[in-house]
Design a protein around this motif. Sequence first.
Motif, mmCIF file in Angstrom:
data_model
loop_
_atom_site.group_PDB
_atom_site.id
_atom_site.type_symbol
_atom_site.label_atom_id
_atom_site.label_comp_id
_atom_site.label_asym_id
_atom_site.label_seq_id
_atom_site.Cartn_x
_atom_site.Cartn_y
_atom_site.Cartn_z
ATOM 1 N N GLU A 1 0.039 29.217 79.133
ATOM 2 C CA GLU A 1 -1.300 29.664 78.771
ATOM 3 C C GLU A 1 -2.148 29.876 80.020
ATOM 4 O OE1 GLU A 1 -3.132 27.071 75.957
ATOM 5 O OE2 GLU A 1 -1.459 27.167 74.534
ATOM 6 N N SER A 2 -3.150 30.721 79.873
ATOM 7 C CA SER A 2 -4.103 30.970 80.958
ATOM 8 C C SER A 2 -5.419 31.404 80.334
ATOM 9 C CB SER A 2 -3.549 32.057 81.907
ATOM 10 O OG SER A 2 -3.320 33.258 81.189
ATOM 11 N N GLY A 3 -6.308 31.948 81.121
ATOM 12 C CA GLY A 3 -7.579 32.420 80.582
ATOM 13 C C GLY A 3 -8.729 31.498 80.911
ATOM 14 N N LEU A 4 -9.915 31.898 80.460
ATOM 15 C CA LEU A 4 -11.141 31.172 80.781
ATOM 16 C C LEU A 4 -11.175 29.788 80.149
ATOM 17 C CD1 LEU A 4 -13.743 34.095 80.379
ATOM 18 C CD2 LEU A 4 -12.755 33.187 82.501
ATOM 19 N N ASP A 5 -10.537 29.612 79.001
ATOM 20 C CA ASP A 5 -10.592 28.337 78.283
ATOM 21 C C ASP A 5 -9.478 27.375 78.696
ATOM 22 O OD1 ASP A 5 -12.775 29.259 76.860
ATOM 23 O OD2 ASP A 5 -11.552 30.037 75.205
ATOM 24 N N TYR A 6 -8.616 27.803 79.615
ATOM 25 C CA TYR A 6 -7.450 26.983 79.943
ATOM 26 C C TYR A 6 -7.840 25.608 80.482
ATOM 27 C CZ TYR A 6 -3.317 25.215 82.302
ATOM 28 O OH TYR A 6 -2.293 24.411 82.716
ATOM 29 N N GLN A 7 -8.748 25.561 81.458
ATOM 30 C CA GLN A 7 -9.118 24.289 82.069
ATOM 31 C C GLN A 7 -9.762 23.343 81.059
ATOM 32 O OE1 GLN A 7 -8.368 23.046 84.967
ATOM 33 N NE2 GLN A 7 -7.278 24.888 85.637
ATOM 34 N N ALA A 8 -10.625 23.868 80.192
ATOM 35 C CA ALA A 8 -11.269 23.026 79.177
ATOM 36 C C ALA A 8 -10.240 22.499 78.180
ATOM 37 C CB ALA A 8 -12.354 23.821 78.451
ATOM 38 N N ASN A 9 -9.319 23.388 77.763
ATOM 39 C CA ASN A 9 -8.276 22.955 76.832
ATOM 40 C C ASN A 9 -7.329 21.951 77.487
ATOM 41 O OD1 ASN A 9 -9.213 24.566 74.741
ATOM 42 N ND2 ASN A 9 -7.935 26.319 75.325
ATOM 43 N N LEU A 10 -7.037 22.167 78.768
ATOM 44 C CA LEU A 10 -6.165 21.241 79.490
ATOM 45 C C LEU A 10 -6.772 19.841 79.535
ATOM 46 C CD1 LEU A 10 -3.713 20.610 81.289
ATOM 47 C CD2 LEU A 10 -5.053 21.419 83.243
ATOM 48 N N LYS A 11 -8.052 19.774 79.852
ATOM 49 C CA LYS A 11 -8.718 18.472 79.933
ATOM 50 C C LYS A 11 -8.726 17.777 78.581
ATOM 51 C CE LYS A 11 -12.974 16.254 81.502
ATOM 52 N NZ LYS A 11 -14.324 16.467 82.101
ATOM 53 N N ARG A 12 -9.004 18.535 77.527
ATOM 54 C CA ARG A 12 -9.031 17.944 76.189
ATOM 55 C C ARG A 12 -7.636 17.478 75.769
ATOM 56 N NH1 ARG A 12 -10.756 20.961 70.494
ATOM 57 N NH2 ARG A 12 -10.586 19.087 69.175
ATOM 58 N N ALA A 13 -6.613 18.295 76.086
ATOM 59 C CA ALA A 13 -5.241 17.927 75.736
ATOM 60 C C ALA A 13 -4.795 16.681 76.489
ATOM 61 C CB ALA A 13 -4.299 19.098 76.038
ATOM 62 N N GLN A 14 -5.156 16.578 77.757
ATOM 63 C CA GLN A 14 -4.796 15.400 78.546
ATOM 64 C C GLN A 14 -5.446 14.147 77.979
ATOM 65 O OE1 GLN A 14 -6.161 16.840 82.355
ATOM 66 N NE2 GLN A 14 -4.081 17.316 83.052
ATOM 67 N N THR A 15 -6.700 14.286 77.546
ATOM 68 C CA THR A 15 -7.430 13.131 77.007
ATOM 69 C C THR A 15 -6.782 12.607 75.730
ATOM 70 O OG1 THR A 15 -9.520 13.896 77.954
ATOM 71 C CG2 THR A 15 -9.647 12.335 76.122
ATOM 72 N N VAL A 16 -6.574 13.492 74.764
ATOM 73 C CA VAL A 16 -6.032 13.044 73.481
ATOM 74 C C VAL A 16 -4.579 12.605 73.622
ATOM 75 C CG1 VAL A 16 -5.300 15.350 72.707
ATOM 76 C CG2 VAL A 16 -5.891 13.599 71.021
ATOM 77 N N ALA A 17 -3.814 13.242 74.526
ATOM 78 C CA ALA A 17 -2.433 12.817 74.742
ATOM 79 C C ALA A 17 -2.381 11.399 75.292
ATOM 80 C CB ALA A 17 -1.732 13.786 75.704
ATOM 81 N N GLY A 18 -3.277 11.095 76.225
ATOM 82 C CA GLY A 18 -3.333 9.743 76.776
ATOM 83 C C GLY A 18 -3.742 8.713 75.748
ATOM 84 N N GLU A 19 -4.700 9.071 74.896
ATOM 85 C CA GLU A 19 -5.162 8.147 73.852
ATOM 86 C C GLU A 19 -4.049 7.833 72.861
ATOM 87 O OE1 GLU A 19 -9.890 9.456 73.696
ATOM 88 O OE2 GLU A 19 -8.394 10.555 72.530
#
Length: 325
Positions: A256-274
């Motif tokens: 994936e790429s695009g303008l929303d990639y960084q925001a989605n990456l951060k959210r995915a990392q957070t919930v994956a860790g939880e």
Amino acid sequence: VKPDGSATGRYKCRAVCCGNFMAGGHSWSKKDKYCGGLDAVTLRVLVRRAGERQDDAGVVDVTQAFLTAPLLSHGRKIVVRVPSMFTRHQVCQERFWLVTQALYGLSISPRSWAVHRDVTLSGATFPMPYNTDEGEKQEDAQVELLEADPNVWIIRSATRTFAILAVYVDDLICLGSTSCVRAALTAISKLWKCSAPKVLSEAGEVDFNGFSLQWTEEGIRVHQDKYTEDLLSRYEEIQGEAEIPALKAFEEPEQESGLDYQANLKRAQTVAGELLWLSTHTRVDLAFPCSVIGSLVSKAPTQAIERSAQVIRYLRKFPRAGLLY
């Protein structure tokens, strides 16, 4: 700042050193900073042993543990500036402090405490009870470090083993018969200033390092109900329930790429860790979906978020699952 719980309603605060601002370009080695802790798998093994033997458990934590330990600075003098609010409100008059104890905030403080703790325990003798035909008697026992794990100690004499003691920084858990657990926690409270000891069979439930241990008629239930409840409250926008934790359909994702990639990456990392915190502690039923989510986080964070939502719905359906020993 937090209330101290007394009837006076007083408040207390803690001075913490900003160790990352240390001048002089000095950096400590990993060995100087390392402070291990009891592994989640090891704790489950110890609780399983206790369950099989119908043993009890108890917990205690050392109050202001770091401040009781000499600072292992290897001869280097460490001076800190006193917080301005302390002088402004006349808490103290001096402008600088020479640090001699393991002040909170210094990167070498955890290691300093761990060394002090282990040296103290290795030289300790605990009076432990045992039963005989003539009634209960008492025998002095030594606290010996387990060779296979530096965070597990055996409380034993030359003739018998009384209990197992495990540590996670300044939190300690003891497993054995109720009388032995109570005696060990009392002995530990004489070594340092500690919180009030809690015995599982008496308190009904105790907490240790992210685990909750509950005393039941069937055995010891290990769970993370409070953490699960808090996790679900943070994702109220994910509605509905699910019978299974993993989505069945799976295709190899494209990057994936695009303008929303960084925001989605951060959210995915957070919930994956939880979710990973749950799956590696008490919710083994989440192991497979968490593994899939982890593999998608950096390449396809949108899919990782979607699969995490499925796990959240599953947790809403089964929020109180745990392990029984």
